[in-house]
Design an enzyme around this catalytic site. Structure first.
Site, mmCIF file in Angstrom:
data_model
loop_
_atom_site.group_PDB
_atom_site.id
_atom_site.type_symbol
_atom_site.label_atom_id
_atom_site.label_comp_id
_atom_site.label_asym_id
_atom_site.label_seq_id
_atom_site.Cartn_x
_atom_site.Cartn_y
_atom_site.Cartn_z
ATOM 1 C CG HIS A 71 -21.740 -25.029 74.691
ATOM 2 N ND1 HIS A 71 -22.274 -24.698 75.912
ATOM 3 C CD2 HIS A 71 -22.809 -25.172 73.862
ATOM 4 C CE1 HIS A 71 -23.586 -24.646 75.833
ATOM 5 N NE2 HIS A 71 -23.941 -24.939 74.601
ATOM 6 C CG ASP A 73 -20.447 -21.640 77.514
ATOM 7 O OD1 ASP A 73 -20.253 -22.625 76.761
ATOM 8 O OD2 ASP A 73 -20.983 -20.592 77.119
ATOM 9 C CG ASP A 104 -28.039 -25.081 75.793
ATOM 10 O OD1 ASP A 104 -27.061 -25.553 75.181
ATOM 11 O OD2 ASP A 104 -28.450 -23.927 75.620
ATOM 12 C CD GLU A 138 -23.345 -22.240 71.938
ATOM 13 O OE1 GLU A 138 -24.045 -22.145 70.919
ATOM 14 O OE2 GLU A 138 -23.816 -22.145 73.102
#
Length: 389
Positions: A71, A73, A104, A138
Site C-alpha cells: 500500500h 498510504d 509500514d 489500506e
C-alpha cells in the site's frame, strides 16, 4: 542496481507525504521508474481524486501469475516536533533509515518495486507473470484493494505476497478480520426539568450497549493461531449541554473476527438486536459499518507458505516462523477475486510502525529484495511442477 540506488528509491518514497491521501504522487513516481521498459504494462486505476492505485505487470502471460502487493498510504506523523528525525526526510543513520512509512510499509513497497525493476534490467526470462499492485487507503479500510478486486485485477492470480512489515523472520498465512460499526440513537430534545417532553437518546443507546456485550460473549470458539473473537466499544458521544435531554448519541465499536465466525454471522446478530430494540416505544437506533473485512483463513502447509519460509531461511540465515496476524490487510479484499489462491504476508519491518521515529533496517530492506527475487521464479517452478504432476 546498486544497494545505494535501492536505498534512494526508498528515500524518495518516504519523501512523498502520502498521509491517508495523495497516493497518486507515489504511483506517478513508481510508474516513472518503469517507463524505460516497454515490456512493463503500467496501469493507474483511480479510486478518487489524487488517489490512484497502480498496477504494473511483467513477465510471461502464458504462465501462472504471482501478485506482489504494497500500500502507498501512510498514517499521520502526528506531532512532528516529537521526532528526532524529520518524518518525511528519509534520513539514514548507520543501518537505520528513518521516516513515516519506513516500516509500514514503504520499505516493503520499495522492495517489490525493485524486484520487478531488476528482473527487467537483467532480462530475466520468467516462466510466469508478476503483477505489482500498489494500493490506496489500506490504513483506513483497504478500499484500494477493494477497487482492484472489483475491477478484476486479482482474478487470475495463482498466489499473492503482501509486503506488510511482518519482519522477514515471519510468514503470515492467516489473519483476523475486522468489523467497525456505528450505532446512532436519535431522540428528542427537551429541558432537563421536563424530561417527559423529550426522548433521551443516551438512555436508548445504552440499551444497545448493555445488550450487545453478552451477545458477543456467546461466541466462545477460538482459533488455534488467532485466538477468539474480540469486541470492543471504543467511542461513545452524546448530548448537547448539561440541562438538556439529549436528542443525539452514538457509539462506535471495533471487532476482530476469526474464520470460525464469518462477518455475516455478526451482521445478522447486530441487525437483529437493533430491530428488536427499535420495537420499543421512542427507540430509534440506526446501524452502519465502515469497510468491514473478512478474516483470512489459511493453510500453514500451503506450497507458497513453505516456499517463503525456505527462501527467507536461506537468505537471512534464521528460522522463519509461520504465524497468524491480529491485524487485517489487503489480502482480505483480494481473496474475493474469482481465482483460488494462497495469500501470505512477508516483508521488512521494525516494531516502530505508526510510532515516532519509525525506521527500517537497511540490511533487512536489502534482504527483502533478495527474498522476493528468489521467491518469484521458485514459485513459478513449483506451480508449474504441481500442474504437471
Amino acid at each position: 542496481m546498486t544497494p545505494q540506488a535501492k536505498v534512494e528509491i526508498l528515500q524518495h518514497l518516504i519523501q512523498i507525504p502520502s498521509v491517508n491521501d495523495h497516493e497518486t504522487d507515489v504511483a506517478d513516481y513508481i510508474a516513472s521508474l518503469f517507463a524505460p521498459y516497454p515490456q512493463a504494462k503500467i496501469e493507474k486505476v483511480p479510486f478518487a481524486q489524487n488517489r490512484d492505485n497502480l498496477v504494473v505487470t511483467i513477465g510471461n502471460p502464458a504462465g501462472p501469475q504471482l501478485g506482489l502487493c504494497g500500500h502507498m498510504d501512510v498514517v499521520s506523523a502526528g506531532n512532528e516536533s516529537a521526532w528526532s528525525h524529520a518524518p518525511f526526510a528519509g534520513e539514514v543513520v548507520g543501518d537505520q533509515l528513518f521516516g513515516r512509512g519506513a516500516s509500514d510499509m514503504k520499505s516493503g513497497l520499495a522492495a517489490i518495486v525493485i524486484t520487478l525493476l531488476e528482473f527487467l534490467e537483467q532480462g530475466v526470462q520468467l516462466k510466469g507473470s508478476v503483477r505489482l499492485m500498489g494500493t490506496v487507503g489500506e490504513e483506513t479500510g483497504e478500499y484500494g484493494a477493494a477497487k482492484l478486486t472489483d475491477e478484476g485485477y486479482a482474478d487470475h492470480l495463482a498466489g499473492l505476497v503482501i509486503a506488510e512489515p511482518s519482519g522477514l523472520d515471519n510468514v503470515v498465512y492467516t489473519a483476523r478480520g475486522v468489523i467497525d460499526y456505528k450505532v446512532v440513537s436519535t431522540g428528542k430534545a427537551s429541558h432537563s426539568a421536563r424530561p417527559e417532553k423529550g426522548v433521551n437518546a443516551i438512555d436508548n443507546l445504552m440499551k444497545f450497549y448493555n445488550a450487545v456485550g453478552p451477545i458477543m460473549a456467546k461466541h466462545t470458539k477460538t482459533d488455534p493461531v488467532l485466538g477468539g473473537l474480540l469486541h470492543n466499544v471504543d467511542l461513545i458521544s452524546g448530548g448537547e449541554q448539561i440541562n438538556s435531554i439529549p436528542a443525539h448519541a452514538e457509539l462506535m465499536a471495533n471487532m476482530r473476527t476469526i474464520p470460525a465466525y464469518p462477518n455475516q454471522v455478526i451482521y445478522d446478530e447486530l441487525e437483529a438486536l437493533i430491530a428488536k430494540l427499535n420495537e420499543e416505544p421512542d427507540v430509534d437506533l440506526a446501524l452502519s459499518y465502515s469497510y468491514p473485512e473478512e478474516a483470512i483463513p489459511g493453510d500453514p502447509n500451503a506450497p507458497l507458505v513453505q516456499l517463503a519460509k525456505q527462501i527467507s531461511d536461506e537468505v537471512c540465515g534464521h528460522d522463519t516462523q509461520i504465524v497468524g496476524s491480529g491485524g487485517a490487510n489487503d489480502g482480505a479484499e483480494f481473496l474475493r477475486a474469482k481465482a483460488d489462491f494462497t495469500s501470505i504476508e512477508i516483508g521488512p519491518g521494525s516494531n516502530t510502525s505508526h510510532q515516532v521515529d519509525e525506521y527500517i533496517s537497511i540490511t533487512e530492506f536489502l534482504q527483502a529484495v533478495e527474498v522476493y527475487e528468489a521467491l518469484v521464479p521458485a514459485f513459478f517452478e513449483e506451480t508449474l511442477k504441481t500442474a504437471v504432476d
